[in-house]
Design a protein around this motif. Structure first.
Motif, mmCIF file in Angstrom:
data_model
loop_
_atom_site.group_PDB
_atom_site.id
_atom_site.type_symbol
_atom_site.label_atom_id
_atom_site.label_comp_id
_atom_site.label_asym_id
_atom_site.label_seq_id
_atom_site.Cartn_x
_atom_site.Cartn_y
_atom_site.Cartn_z
ATOM 1 N N MET A 204 88.251 -86.015 -45.062
ATOM 2 C CA MET A 204 88.935 -85.466 -46.229
ATOM 3 C C MET A 204 90.416 -85.325 -45.897
ATOM 4 S SD MET A 204 86.397 -82.366 -47.475
ATOM 5 C CE MET A 204 86.412 -81.514 -45.880
ATOM 6 N N THR A 205 91.278 -85.751 -46.820
ATOM 7 C CA THR A 205 92.709 -85.486 -46.725
ATOM 8 C C THR A 205 92.996 -84.222 -47.520
ATOM 9 O OG1 THR A 205 93.192 -87.841 -46.531
ATOM 10 C CG2 THR A 205 95.021 -86.400 -47.122
ATOM 11 N N VAL A 206 93.693 -83.277 -46.901
ATOM 12 C CA VAL A 206 93.883 -81.954 -47.487
ATOM 13 C C VAL A 206 95.264 -81.844 -48.115
ATOM 14 C CG1 VAL A 206 93.807 -79.469 -47.061
ATOM 15 C CG2 VAL A 206 92.414 -81.024 -45.656
ATOM 16 N N PHE A 207 95.297 -81.389 -49.351
ATOM 17 C CA PHE A 207 96.535 -81.112 -50.081
ATOM 18 C C PHE A 207 96.601 -79.608 -50.300
ATOM 19 C CE2 PHE A 207 95.861 -85.531 -50.708
ATOM 20 C CZ PHE A 207 97.088 -86.113 -51.012
ATOM 21 N N ARG A 208 97.430 -78.941 -49.504
ATOM 22 C CA ARG A 208 97.568 -77.485 -49.595
ATOM 23 C C ARG A 208 98.664 -77.137 -50.600
ATOM 24 N NH1 ARG A 208 95.977 -74.019 -44.912
ATOM 25 N NH2 ARG A 208 94.952 -75.310 -43.333
ATOM 26 N N PRO A 209 98.382 -76.282 -51.549
ATOM 27 C CA PRO A 209 99.416 -75.846 -52.494
ATOM 28 C C PRO A 209 100.363 -74.844 -51.831
ATOM 29 C CG PRO A 209 97.370 -74.722 -52.961
ATOM 30 C CD PRO A 209 97.069 -75.702 -51.856
ATOM 31 N N ALA A 210 101.568 -74.737 -52.383
ATOM 32 C CA ALA A 210 102.527 -73.757 -51.864
ATOM 33 C C ALA A 210 102.001 -72.343 -52.054
ATOM 34 C CB ALA A 210 103.879 -73.932 -52.562
ATOM 35 N N ARG A 211 101.333 -72.097 -53.182
ATOM 36 C CA ARG A 211 100.769 -70.777 -53.477
ATOM 37 C C ARG A 211 99.325 -70.975 -53.959
ATOM 38 N NH1 ARG A 211 106.017 -70.522 -54.925
ATOM 39 N NH2 ARG A 211 105.622 -71.366 -57.003
ATOM 40 N N PRO A 212 98.372 -70.922 -53.042
ATOM 41 C CA PRO A 212 96.979 -71.147 -53.434
ATOM 42 C C PRO A 212 96.505 -70.113 -54.450
ATOM 43 C CG PRO A 212 97.232 -71.200 -51.042
ATOM 44 C CD PRO A 212 98.519 -70.685 -51.597
ATOM 45 N N ASN A 213 95.793 -70.583 -55.473
ATOM 46 C CA ASN A 213 95.264 -69.660 -56.488
ATOM 47 C C ASN A 213 93.790 -69.334 -56.269
ATOM 48 O OD1 ASN A 213 93.801 -71.879 -57.383
ATOM 49 N ND2 ASN A 213 94.951 -72.147 -59.287
ATOM 50 N N GLY A 214 93.240 -69.808 -55.148
ATOM 51 C CA GLY A 214 91.853 -69.512 -54.816
ATOM 52 C C GLY A 214 90.856 -70.580 -55.212
ATOM 53 N N ALA A 215 91.278 -71.537 -56.053
ATOM 54 C CA ALA A 215 90.382 -72.613 -56.482
ATOM 55 C C ALA A 215 90.523 -73.818 -55.559
ATOM 56 C CB ALA A 215 90.693 -73.022 -57.914
ATOM 57 N N ALA A 216 89.474 -74.607 -55.497
ATOM 58 C CA ALA A 216 89.484 -75.834 -54.688
ATOM 59 C C ALA A 216 88.819 -76.950 -55.465
ATOM 60 C CB ALA A 216 88.767 -75.623 -53.359
ATOM 61 N N LEU A 217 89.256 -78.170 -55.194
ATOM 62 C CA LEU A 217 88.648 -79.369 -55.777
ATOM 63 C C LEU A 217 88.347 -80.374 -54.674
ATOM 64 C CD1 LEU A 217 90.559 -80.415 -59.050
ATOM 65 C CD2 LEU A 217 88.129 -79.844 -58.837
ATOM 66 N N LEU A 218 87.115 -80.834 -54.633
ATOM 67 C CA LEU A 218 86.753 -81.994 -53.835
ATOM 68 C C LEU A 218 86.894 -83.203 -54.749
ATOM 69 C CD1 LEU A 218 85.554 -83.362 -51.302
ATOM 70 C CD2 LEU A 218 83.278 -82.888 -52.255
ATOM 71 N N ILE A 219 87.862 -84.058 -54.478
ATOM 72 C CA ILE A 219 88.162 -85.196 -55.343
ATOM 73 C C ILE A 219 87.546 -86.452 -54.737
ATOM 74 C CG2 ILE A 219 90.006 -86.615 -56.338
ATOM 75 C CD1 ILE A 219 91.769 -84.103 -56.349
ATOM 76 N N ILE A 220 86.745 -87.151 -55.545
ATOM 77 C CA ILE A 220 86.009 -88.325 -55.065
ATOM 78 C C ILE A 220 86.458 -89.553 -55.866
ATOM 79 C CG2 ILE A 220 83.763 -89.307 -54.569
ATOM 80 C CD1 ILE A 220 82.567 -86.553 -54.585
ATOM 81 N N PRO A 221 87.303 -90.395 -55.284
ATOM 82 C CA PRO A 221 87.748 -91.596 -55.995
ATOM 83 C C PRO A 221 86.616 -92.602 -56.161
ATOM 84 C CG PRO A 221 89.189 -91.051 -54.120
ATOM 85 C CD PRO A 221 87.936 -90.251 -53.970
ATOM 86 N N GLY A 222 86.848 -93.538 -57.080
ATOM 87 C CA GLY A 222 85.878 -94.598 -57.308
ATOM 88 C C GLY A 222 86.169 -95.832 -56.473
ATOM 89 N N GLY A 223 85.550 -96.946 -56.891
ATOM 90 C CA GLY A 223 85.711 -98.202 -56.175
ATOM 91 C C GLY A 223 84.441 -99.024 -56.124
ATOM 92 N N GLY A 224 83.485 -98.716 -57.020
ATOM 93 C CA GLY A 224 82.277 -99.532 -57.117
ATOM 94 C C GLY A 224 81.379 -99.491 -55.900
ATOM 95 N N TYR A 225 81.529 -98.487 -55.047
ATOM 96 C CA TYR A 225 80.779 -98.356 -53.802
ATOM 97 C C TYR A 225 81.041 -99.507 -52.836
ATOM 98 C CZ TYR A 225 78.014 -94.240 -55.196
ATOM 99 O OH TYR A 225 77.601 -92.972 -55.557
ATOM 100 N N VAL A 226 82.123 -100.265 -53.049
ATOM 101 C CA VAL A 226 82.522 -101.289 -52.085
ATOM 102 C C VAL A 226 83.925 -101.024 -51.546
ATOM 103 C CG1 VAL A 226 81.016 -103.085 -53.008
ATOM 104 C CG2 VAL A 226 83.346 -102.844 -53.910
ATOM 105 N N ARG A 227 84.617 -100.051 -52.111
ATOM 106 C CA ARG A 227 85.949 -99.635 -51.669
ATOM 107 C C ARG A 227 86.174 -98.210 -52.143
ATOM 108 N NH1 ARG A 227 86.272 -102.664 -56.156
ATOM 109 N NH2 ARG A 227 86.246 -104.597 -54.973
#
Length: 340
Positions: free
Chosen positions: A95-118
């Motif tokens: 996972m590549t982490v993107f930390r906000p300057a002021r965290p609001n307590g929420a988090a998102l696990l972001i899953i890109p597409g690519g047809g399961y081949v990329r």
């Protein structure tokens, strides 16, 4: 539950081997990664990638082949006109982490597409992470294993990574300023299938526990599915994703078991769905089927259908179209569920 220490972070050399910094392409020589041209050479002003990358597994991933695939990063700038990297051959999911300057307590696990081949790194990953990190959400972009790379259980490899990623986020929530009850998942296209699979199969034991983090729930608190692959059976399946995940000729039982709309239960989290009616790759019926299943199970769900937008638009390919409203629609919906 036993507290889990933070997972190992990759050093600079390992990060480059994962293709973490496109503007440092010269440093990738000999790593097995194909480096894109630096952004400056393309006439782009491209922000640096975050240096914080979290490996999912302390050792080899489950079901590893004798020789791990070698990761290759390619920038499709010539076709798209903007930084548009894809990754293949992912042997070290992270996972590549993107930390906000002021965290609001929420988090998102972001899953890109690519047809399961990329895995589409920028358009459905880093660009979205920067957008929500600017709003205070701590974002984790998943680079998951691809079923075509020789893993012992091809249909479960990516789901294993998604479950493990969600558990690691929950295990280290305090270190990131995250509320462990405010962790959402957002997936696009085939990544939407993986996000939907996580939302419906979070309690399924897909791998042997490796540490204390695996005692935690892998259930996301909300799920956002953008033009998702859902059906694995004709006539509404995406043939490429289906073949990559299940092989050339899966039987009907295997298709059904891997179609998230057949796996919805009372434990499925509230779900946001969005699709364009003119999607040429993933028929809009995929979102309709998922929404119908959620409704039948009385799971809170929102479905937004747009006349135009095509496929794979992310945040970038919406200019001048009504579908450009989708991030604000998601924000309001998530806030109504106490997540943003």
């Amino acid at each position: 539950m036993t507290a889990h220490s933070a997972p190992p972070h990759l050093d600079r050399r390992a990060l480059l081997a994962l293709g973490g910094a496109a503007t440092l392409g010269a440093g990738l020589a000999g790593s097995g990664v194909t480096a894109p041209r630096p952004a400056a050479a393309q006439g782009l002003v491209q922000p640096d990638d975050p240096a914080e990358t979290v490996r999912l597994w302390p050792g080899l991933p489950p079901g590893a082949p004798a020789s791990l695939p070698r990761e290759v990063i390619v920038n499709r700038f010539t076709e798209s006109g903007f930084q548009d990297r894809i990754a293949t051959g992912i042997g070290t999911p992270a996972m590549t982490v993107f930390r906000p300057a002021r965290p609001n307590g929420a988090a998102l696990l972001i899953i890109p597409g690519g047809g399961y081949v990329r895995v589409v790194i920028d358009r459905e990953g880093f660009e979205c992470a920067r957008h929500w990190a600017a709003a205070g959400v701590t974002c984790f972009v998943l680079r998951y294993r691809l079923p075509v790379d020789g893993w012992a259980d091809r249909s479960r490899a990516a789901l294993q990574d998604a479950q493990r990623a969600l558990r690691l986020i929950r295990a280290t929530a305090a270190a990131y300023g995250i509320d462990p009850a405010r962790i959402g998942v957002m997936g696009f296209s085939a990544g939407g299938h993986l996000a939907a699979s996580l939302a419906t199969r979070h309690g399924e034991e897909t791998y042997a526990p490796v540490d204390a983090a695996d005692r935690l729930s892998a259930r996301p608190d909300v799920a956002a599915l953008l033009y998702p692959v859902i059906a694995m059976a004709a006539p509404h399946s995406h043939p490429g994703s289906r073949a990559a995940l299940l092989g050339a000729s899966p039987d009907p039982a295997t298709e059904a078991a891997n179609s998230p709309h057949t796996r919805v239960t009372t434990g499925t989290p509230p779900t946001f769905l969005l699709h364009a009616g003119d999607d040429p790759a993933v028929p809009v019926e995929n979102s309709l089927m998922m929404y119908a299943a959620l409704r039948a199970a009385r799971i809170p769900a929102a479905l937004h259908l747009f006349e135009t937008g095509g496929h794979g638009f992310g945040l970038r390919r919406t200019e001048g179209l009504p579908v450009a409203a989708w991030p604000a629609l998601f924000d309001r919906w998530a806030a109504a569920h106490g997540q943003m």
